[in-house]
Design a protein around this motif. Structure first.
Motif, mmCIF file in Angstrom:
data_model
loop_
_atom_site.group_PDB
_atom_site.id
_atom_site.type_symbol
_atom_site.label_atom_id
_atom_site.label_comp_id
_atom_site.label_asym_id
_atom_site.label_seq_id
_atom_site.Cartn_x
_atom_site.Cartn_y
_atom_site.Cartn_z
ATOM 1 N N PHE A 119 -9.812 1.284 -2.400
ATOM 2 C CA PHE A 119 -9.351 2.667 -2.268
ATOM 3 C C PHE A 119 -8.059 2.728 -1.450
ATOM 4 O O PHE A 119 -7.093 3.393 -1.827
ATOM 5 C CB PHE A 119 -10.439 3.513 -1.611
ATOM 6 N N THR A 120 -8.032 2.025 -0.321
ATOM 7 C CA THR A 120 -6.866 2.054 0.556
ATOM 8 C C THR A 120 -5.642 1.460 -0.127
ATOM 9 O O THR A 120 -4.548 2.042 -0.102
ATOM 10 C CB THR A 120 -7.158 1.279 1.849
ATOM 11 N N LEU A 121 -5.803 0.297 -0.752
ATOM 12 C CA LEU A 121 -4.670 -0.366 -1.393
ATOM 13 C C LEU A 121 -4.128 0.452 -2.563
ATOM 14 O O LEU A 121 -2.913 0.559 -2.763
ATOM 15 C CB LEU A 121 -5.076 -1.764 -1.862
ATOM 16 N N ILE A 122 -5.050 1.041 -3.341
ATOM 17 C CA ILE A 122 -4.603 1.797 -4.516
ATOM 18 C C ILE A 122 -3.873 3.067 -4.102
ATOM 19 O O ILE A 122 -2.831 3.415 -4.653
ATOM 20 C CB ILE A 122 -5.804 2.121 -5.431
ATOM 21 N N THR A 123 -4.410 3.776 -3.113
ATOM 22 C CA THR A 123 -3.753 5.015 -2.697
ATOM 23 C C THR A 123 -2.416 4.747 -2.029
ATOM 24 O O THR A 123 -1.471 5.531 -2.156
ATOM 25 C CB THR A 123 -4.630 5.824 -1.732
ATOM 26 N N PHE B 185 -0.396 1.863 -2.469
ATOM 27 C CA PHE B 185 0.608 1.147 -3.248
ATOM 28 C C PHE B 185 0.465 1.300 -4.756
ATOM 29 O O PHE B 185 1.343 0.859 -5.495
ATOM 30 C CB PHE B 185 0.560 -0.343 -2.899
ATOM 31 N N GLY B 186 -0.636 1.915 -5.215
ATOM 32 C CA GLY B 186 -0.856 2.016 -6.660
ATOM 33 C C GLY B 186 0.262 2.755 -7.367
ATOM 34 O O GLY B 186 0.788 2.291 -8.380
ATOM 35 N N THR B 187 0.650 3.907 -6.828
ATOM 36 C CA THR B 187 1.703 4.706 -7.469
ATOM 37 C C THR B 187 3.033 3.966 -7.486
ATOM 38 O O THR B 187 3.746 3.965 -8.489
ATOM 39 C CB THR B 187 1.864 6.040 -6.729
ATOM 40 N N LEU B 188 3.372 3.321 -6.373
ATOM 41 C CA LEU B 188 4.641 2.614 -6.299
ATOM 42 C C LEU B 188 4.674 1.430 -7.260
ATOM 43 O O LEU B 188 5.674 1.187 -7.936
ATOM 44 C CB LEU B 188 4.877 2.128 -4.861
ATOM 45 N N VAL B 189 3.562 0.678 -7.336
ATOM 46 C CA VAL B 189 3.518 -0.493 -8.214
ATOM 47 C C VAL B 189 3.590 -0.066 -9.676
ATOM 48 O O VAL B 189 4.349 -0.632 -10.472
ATOM 49 C CB VAL B 189 2.236 -1.311 -7.952
ATOM 50 N N LEU B 190 2.805 0.953 -10.042
ATOM 51 C CA LEU B 190 2.787 1.384 -11.438
ATOM 52 C C LEU B 190 4.121 1.981 -11.861
ATOM 53 O O LEU B 190 4.524 1.853 -13.016
ATOM 54 C CB LEU B 190 1.662 2.399 -11.651
ATOM 55 N N SER B 191 4.790 2.663 -10.932
ATOM 56 C CA SER B 191 6.085 3.236 -11.297
ATOM 57 C C SER B 191 7.136 2.148 -11.522
ATOM 58 O O SER B 191 8.129 2.373 -12.221
ATOM 59 C CB SER B 191 6.568 4.194 -10.197
ATOM 60 N N ALA B 192 6.925 0.960 -10.935
ATOM 61 C CA ALA B 192 7.887 -0.131 -11.096
ATOM 62 C C ALA B 192 7.570 -1.024 -12.292
ATOM 63 O O ALA B 192 8.396 -1.838 -12.684
ATOM 64 C CB ALA B 192 7.915 -0.981 -9.825
ATOM 65 N N LEU B 193 6.370 -0.872 -12.862
ATOM 66 C CA LEU B 193 5.958 -1.718 -13.972
ATOM 67 C C LEU B 193 5.750 -0.888 -15.230
ATOM 68 O O LEU B 193 5.368 0.287 -15.151
ATOM 69 C CB LEU B 193 4.650 -2.453 -13.622
ATOM 70 N N PRO B 194 5.960 -1.478 -16.394
ATOM 71 C CA PRO B 194 5.752 -0.749 -17.657
ATOM 72 C C PRO B 194 4.275 -0.688 -18.029
ATOM 73 O O PRO B 194 3.848 -1.224 -19.050
ATOM 74 C CB PRO B 194 6.560 -1.579 -18.665
ATOM 75 N N LEU B 195 3.471 -0.047 -17.179
ATOM 76 C CA LEU B 195 2.025 0.026 -17.382
ATOM 77 C C LEU B 195 1.590 1.480 -17.392
ATOM 78 O O LEU B 195 2.202 2.323 -16.750
ATOM 79 C CB LEU B 195 1.287 -0.722 -16.253
ATOM 80 N N PRO B 196 0.506 1.781 -18.114
ATOM 81 C CA PRO B 196 -0.022 3.154 -18.099
ATOM 82 C C PRO B 196 -0.421 3.557 -16.687
ATOM 83 O O PRO B 196 -0.921 2.732 -15.913
ATOM 84 C CB PRO B 196 -1.247 3.074 -19.033
ATOM 85 N N GLN B 197 -0.227 4.844 -16.360
ATOM 86 C CA GLN B 197 -0.524 5.318 -15.014
ATOM 87 C C GLN B 197 -2.008 5.286 -14.677
ATOM 88 O O GLN B 197 -2.378 5.259 -13.505
ATOM 89 C CB GLN B 197 0.013 6.748 -14.845
ATOM 90 N N ASP B 198 -2.866 5.269 -15.697
ATOM 91 C CA ASP B 198 -4.309 5.279 -15.440
ATOM 92 C C ASP B 198 -4.947 3.918 -15.636
ATOM 93 O O ASP B 198 -6.169 3.813 -15.763
ATOM 94 C CB ASP B 198 -5.002 6.304 -16.350
ATOM 95 N N ALA C 299 -2.338 4.590 8.389
ATOM 96 C CA ALA C 299 -3.429 5.056 9.250
ATOM 97 C C ALA C 299 -4.214 6.175 8.583
ATOM 98 O O ALA C 299 -5.454 6.203 8.643
ATOM 99 C CB ALA C 299 -2.863 5.530 10.592
ATOM 100 N N LEU C 300 -3.500 7.103 7.931
ATOM 101 C CA LEU C 300 -4.172 8.203 7.253
ATOM 102 C C LEU C 300 -5.060 7.691 6.122
ATOM 103 O O LEU C 300 -6.213 8.094 5.989
ATOM 104 C CB LEU C 300 -3.143 9.187 6.706
ATOM 105 N N ALA C 301 -4.524 6.780 5.306
ATOM 106 C CA ALA C 301 -5.283 6.270 4.166
ATOM 107 C C ALA C 301 -6.494 5.467 4.608
ATOM 108 O O ALA C 301 -7.603 5.616 4.070
ATOM 109 C CB ALA C 301 -4.379 5.417 3.273
ATOM 110 N N VAL C 302 -6.306 4.591 5.579
ATOM 111 C CA VAL C 302 -7.424 3.760 6.059
ATOM 112 C C VAL C 302 -8.496 4.631 6.704
ATOM 113 O O VAL C 302 -9.698 4.450 6.460
ATOM 114 C CB VAL C 302 -6.907 2.693 7.046
ATOM 115 N N ALA C 303 -8.078 5.592 7.549
ATOM 116 C CA ALA C 303 -9.060 6.468 8.197
ATOM 117 C C ALA C 303 -9.821 7.290 7.174
ATOM 118 O O ALA C 303 -11.039 7.493 7.302
ATOM 119 C CB ALA C 303 -8.348 7.394 9.188
ATOM 120 N N PHE C 304 -9.126 7.753 6.131
ATOM 121 C CA PHE C 304 -9.798 8.518 5.079
ATOM 122 C C PHE C 304 -10.853 7.652 4.393
ATOM 123 O O PHE C 304 -11.973 8.095 4.131
ATOM 124 C CB PHE C 304 -8.774 9.007 4.066
ATOM 125 N N ALA C 305 -10.489 6.398 4.103
ATOM 126 C CA ALA C 305 -11.430 5.494 3.442
ATOM 127 C C ALA C 305 -12.645 5.219 4.327
ATOM 128 O O ALA C 305 -13.789 5.187 3.854
ATOM 129 C CB ALA C 305 -10.731 4.189 3.079
#
Length: 573
Positions: free
Chosen positions: A72-76, A78-91, A172-178
């Motif tokens: 959950f932490t890694l996806i929230t 870096f997921g958006t940044l990684v997917l925006s840099a790669l030719p992959l579907p957003q979902d 910190a926000l993402a980890v604490a939320f998780a």
């Protein structure tokens, strides 16, 4: 006695951790978690391995939750940044999680499949796909499926991604939320394990119990794939909505900040109708280009010294900015000879708003003659600690920010402040009469809020959620108030939907006017109360009024779009 006072970064970090923990806990007991909850409950350990793996089973619930927190932490983050840099579907991340759930469910049902999965680990002595390590792997998959529940964190990450500033505060926000999420989920997982250990039927028929649990995993994975669980989520009232709204609003924004001075950030978080000293006005940083200046040359704060300046953050397809723009245009025309300068900082909300030609055409349509700065990288937005469209910053002749206004309304009060600062800068000068432009800011609190179209941009789609790619839709019933439904062929993208064959949208709204942000070449036919009106669409995306009226009303409009049009959002007036 000497007392140590915490520095602002420490206070901000502590605030973010508290916000994250609270938000995570609240979200974990909200209706959003219902589809995942049975998987967590059944992951406790009785069904999670071979009968002889009792020691690994005892640790399995913690492994599951640990895997969920990590993914959950890694996806929230870096997921958006990684997917925006790669030719992959957003979902693709969600689909990967669903495939893993399906495979693990089948493995729990059939021991031969489980043995096949364990084979790659046999050489290193880790034949525990069904035990603790398997639990961690399951948690990774659950984290991928659970990510859409994280409204407050995803909102913060979106801004962080746009401003390229994923730092310690965002982490910190993402980890604490998780971690906050993990607390109630751990309780559910341990409860499932305890039930399996204490109930005799579970102990004596563990093979059958494991089969049923695996079947449940498969059924829920299929249900999540085809959005069958959405009906359950919609049927249960969101008893945590008000808390989540508070967390995702000014609390997060105020704690994260956006790079401006502390004094200016305080004024942004606590707007008022009077004059205050909010600190020195920041520079216009990171501007890609300028419009409406001599030879499109850039403006600087030093070049504006001695003038009263109104800095307006806007986007050309934002209906709220259109209404505010009527007043700003009038102020510029009326007071520019008295020492007022207006600078429109155009910070894009959509990808098409990055295009200089689109912005120039949009500004011309709105009658904007004052200088416009294209802030595509959010650098000036960040310098001003801005949080919304529209927002105005009133700067006196000495270069100090004296008033901050966020959102619509209060135009008469703001004009009085402009006149006061002009008089202060030029004592004895005679000012023109006030503009007296009518304030058309909607006052109906029941008005439908803005609805974004595209993957994950809104939960207001009645026959969704939208998964992305080409798909045929159909609707049988009228959507609920504040919702829309698609029919016909659509190509669903990250921030828009593109019409195909027989494409139409049915919208149930409460407003006086309805606007569709749409671009391309073709027609949009609006049907309201049996009356049809066709509008021609040509050129870059922009908002177009498709329903007009003289008073607020509840209504249903059906919009039929010719193939190839891109629709981005509904806004209301």
């Amino acid at each position: 006695m000497n007392k140590t006072r915490r520095s602002r970064p420490e206070v901000v970090l502590i605030t973010l951790v508290l916000i994250g923990l609270t938000g995570g806990f609240i979200t974990a007991i909200s209706p959003c978690i219902l589809p995942v909850l049975p998987l967590v409950f059944l992951s406790g350990g009785v069904q999670g391995g071979k009968p002889e793996q009792t020691t690994t089973r005892s640790r399995r619930p913690y492994a599951v939750i640990a895997g969920l927190v990590v993914s959950f932490t890694l996806i929230t983050l870096f997921g958006t940044l990684v997917l925006s840099a790669l030719p992959l579907p957003q979902d693709i991340i969600r689909w990967a999680g669903l495939v893993v759930l399906l495979v693990l469910g089948i493995a729990m049902m059939f021991p031969k499949v489980q043995d096949l999965l364990e084979r790659p680990f046999a050489r290193i002595g880790q034949r525990q796909v069904g035990g603790t390590r398997g639990g961690f792997f399951l948690g990774l998959a659950l984290g991928a499926v659970y990510v859409p529940c994280a409204g407050p964190v995803l909102a913060a990450i979106t801004v962080a991604g746009a401003t390229h500033r994923i730092g310690l505060d965002t982490v910190a926000l993402a980890v604490a939320f998780a971690i906050g999420t993990a607390v109630p989920l751990t309780f559910f997982a341990l409860a499932g394990q305890r039930m399996g250990e204490r109930v005799r039927a579970f102990r004596s028929r563990q093979r059958r119990v494991q089969f049923v649990a695996g079947l449940t995993f498969v059924a829920l994975a299929i249900g999540l794939t085809f959005n069958v669980t959405d009906a359950l989520q919609r049927a249960v009232p969101d008893y945590t909505a008000s808390v989540n709204k508070a967390i995702s609003g000014s609390a997060v924004t105020g704690a994260l900040g956006s790079g401006g001075s502390e004094k200016l950030s305080q004024c942004v978080q606590q707007p008022s109708s009077g004059l205050h000293d909010c600190g020195e006005a920041p520079e216009f940083a990171g501007i890609q280009s300028w419009l409406n200046t001599p030879k499109d040359a850039p403006l600087t704060r030093s070049s504006l010294k001695g003038k009263v300046v109104l800095v307006d953050f806007w986007a050309y397809s934002c209906i709220n900015c259109h209404r505010a723009g009527e007043h700003i245009n009038a102020w510029y025309d009326t007071y520019k000879r008295s020492g007022l300068e207006v600078v429109g900082v155009h910070t894009p909300e959509y990808a098409f708003e990055h295009d200089r030609g689109n912005v120039k055409a949009g500004a011309a349509r709105l009658g904007i003659k004052y200088p416009v700065a294209l802030d595509n990288d959010f650098a000036t937005w960040q310098n001003y600690s801005n949080v919304a469209w529209p927002a105005q910053y009133l700067i006196d002749a000495h270069g100090r920010v004296r008033n901050v206004a966020v959102g619509e309304g209060g135009y008469a009060d703001r004009e009085k402040l402009i006149r006061e600062l002009l008089t202060e800068a030029h004592p004895g000068a005679t000012l023109p009469a006030p503009t007296g432009v009518p304030d058309h800011t909607p006052t109906d609190r029941t008005q439908t809020p803005e609805i974004g179209l595209g993957v994950g941009r809104s939960d207001a789609v009645a026959n969704g959620p939208l998964e992305g790619g080409r798909e045929d839709f159909s609707y049988a019933d009228t959507p609920a108030l504040g919702q829309y439904a698609l029919t016909g062929g659509w190509d669903v993208g990250k921030e828009s939907v593109t019409s195909g064959h027989d494409a139409a949208i049915k919208l149930n709204y409460s407003a006086r006017e309805v606007y569709l942000d749409v671009g391309g070449t073709g027609t949009v036919t609006a049907t309201v109360d049996g009356r049809k009106t066709t509008y021609k669409v040509s050129g870059a995306p922009n908002i177009r009024r498709v329903v007009s009226g003289h008073g607020s009303r509840d209504g249903v409009v059906t919009l039929t779009l010719s193939p190839g049009l891109k629709a981005y959002s509904f806004t209301f007036g």
